[in-house]
Design an enzyme around this catalytic site. Structure first.
Site, PDB file in Angstrom:
ATOM      1  N   LEU A  65       1.100  -1.369   0.034  1.00 58.84           N
ATOM      2  CA  LEU A  65      -0.063   0.133   0.089  1.00 58.84           C
ATOM      3  C   LEU A  65       0.974   1.331  -0.049  1.00 58.84           C
ATOM      4  O   LEU A  65       2.137   1.180   0.503  1.00 58.84           O
ATOM      5  CB  LEU A  65      -1.111  -0.247   1.185  1.00 58.84           C
ATOM      6  CG  LEU A  65      -1.866  -1.011   1.320  1.00 58.84           C
ATOM      7  CD1 LEU A  65      -2.834  -0.941   2.723  1.00 58.84           C
ATOM      8  CD2 LEU A  65      -2.971  -0.869   0.163  1.00 58.84           C
ATOM      9  N   ASP A  66       0.596   2.174  -0.747  1.00 60.75           N
ATOM     10  CA  ASP A  66       1.351   3.339  -0.617  1.00 60.75           C
ATOM     11  C   ASP A  66       1.462   4.263   0.596  1.00 60.75           C
ATOM     12  O   ASP A  66       0.438   3.749   1.455  1.00 60.75           O
ATOM     13  CB  ASP A  66       1.047   4.388  -2.007  1.00 60.75           C
ATOM     14  CG  ASP A  66      -0.304   5.137  -2.009  1.00 60.75           C
ATOM     15  OD1 ASP A  66      -0.667   4.989  -0.780  1.00 60.75           O
ATOM     16  OD2 ASP A  66      -0.820   5.324  -2.851  1.00 60.75           O
ATOM     17  N   MET A  67       2.567   4.798   0.803  1.00 58.58           N
ATOM     18  CA  MET A  67       2.448   5.823   2.025  1.00 58.58           C
ATOM     19  C   MET A  67       1.267   6.323   2.768  1.00 58.58           C
ATOM     20  O   MET A  67       1.165   5.884   4.030  1.00 58.58           O
ATOM     21  CB  MET A  67       3.815   6.676   1.896  1.00 58.58           C
ATOM     22  CG  MET A  67       3.877   7.213   3.370  1.00 58.58           C
ATOM     23  SD  MET A  67       5.296   8.403   3.137  1.00 58.58           S
ATOM     24  CE  MET A  67       4.613   9.933   2.191  1.00 58.58           C
ATOM     25  N   THR A  69      -1.785   5.445   2.226  1.00 60.74           N
ATOM     26  CA  THR A  69      -3.037   4.767   2.372  1.00 60.74           C
ATOM     27  C   THR A  69      -2.707   3.903   3.558  1.00 60.74           C
ATOM     28  O   THR A  69      -2.032   3.388   3.821  1.00 60.74           O
ATOM     29  CB  THR A  69      -3.077   3.977   1.041  1.00 60.74           C
ATOM     30  OG1 THR A  69      -3.320   4.719  -0.202  1.00 60.74           O
ATOM     31  CG2 THR A  69      -4.215   2.893   1.144  1.00 60.74           C
TER      32      THR A  69
END
Length: 213
Positions: A65-67, A69
């Site tokens: 998951l990106d930072m 999120t």
């Protein structure tokens, strides 16, 4: 900003564990895996606690998951389990859902309830030639502009990046709720449930933005 904030052990919110895998609820603002400046990531903490038989932490990574999120991240406790989980994600045997808050209310178009609103965003995406590495919805005008930008570029690496053709991108969207922030009628919000049919870079954000949210 890409380094994420510093972590402590309280950031490791384990919601499930067994001999095969670990599921962690990642908070927003932290990295799933190590990034620039080598700031600690969720992976580092998972490997310290559960990776005693895994020499390379990277073998525990199944997805990211990106930072910014938050949400559930699955880590494998052996290379064999990681291989099976990778296959499940690749073959779409797993189902992923995301929720987001957007400003404004989505029209109900005569529906009796917000829960009756379900639709698909089917908008091809391409690299944004003006703001790489971001993505944008592909239109005839944007494709012409991208090709003109390619002709003006001198570095082959950038040519290869920008010249990629638009890719089909689909997101299933439903409404969870609509309301007003702090009861203020001038601050409407909608909570959306998003199911990515395809998995393009920045797909969910770009599709919401293209719909005007």
């Amino acid at each position: 900003k890409k380094a994420g904030r510093l972590l402590d052990t309280l950031d490791l919110d384990v919601v499930y564990e067994d001999e095969y895998l670990v599921v962690v609820n990642k908070p927003p603002g932290v990295l799933t895996v190590p990034g620039v400046n080598c700031n600690p990531s969720i992976l580092d903490f998972v490997h310290q606690k559960y990776g005693t038989t895994v020499s390379d932490p990277a073998t525990m990574i199944v997805h990211r998951l990106d930072m910014d999120t938050s949400g559930l991240v699955v880590f494998a406790r052996s290379p064999q389990v990681a291989k099976k989980l990778h296959a499940q994600f690749r073959d779409k045997e797993t189902t992923k859902f995301y929720e987001c808050l957007v400003m404004g209310h989505i029209p109900l178009f005569g529906a009796k309830s917000v829960h009756d609103i379900q639709f698909h965003a089917d908008l091809p995406l391409q690299r944004d030639h003006e703001h790489p590495p971001f993505m944008r919805v592909s239109t005839p005008k944007s494709e012409q502009a991208a090709m003109a930008a390619v002709d003006a570029l001198q570095q082959h690496g950038w040519k290869k990046l920008v010249c990629k053709r638009p890719k089909p991108s689909q997101t299933a969207i439903s409404i969870v709720e609509q309301g007003f922030c702090h009861g203020d009628s001038s601050l409407p919000f909608t909570r959306l449930r998003l199911k990515p049919i395809t998995g393009r870079t920045h797909q969910l954000r770009v599709h919401c933005a293209a719909l005007g949210y």
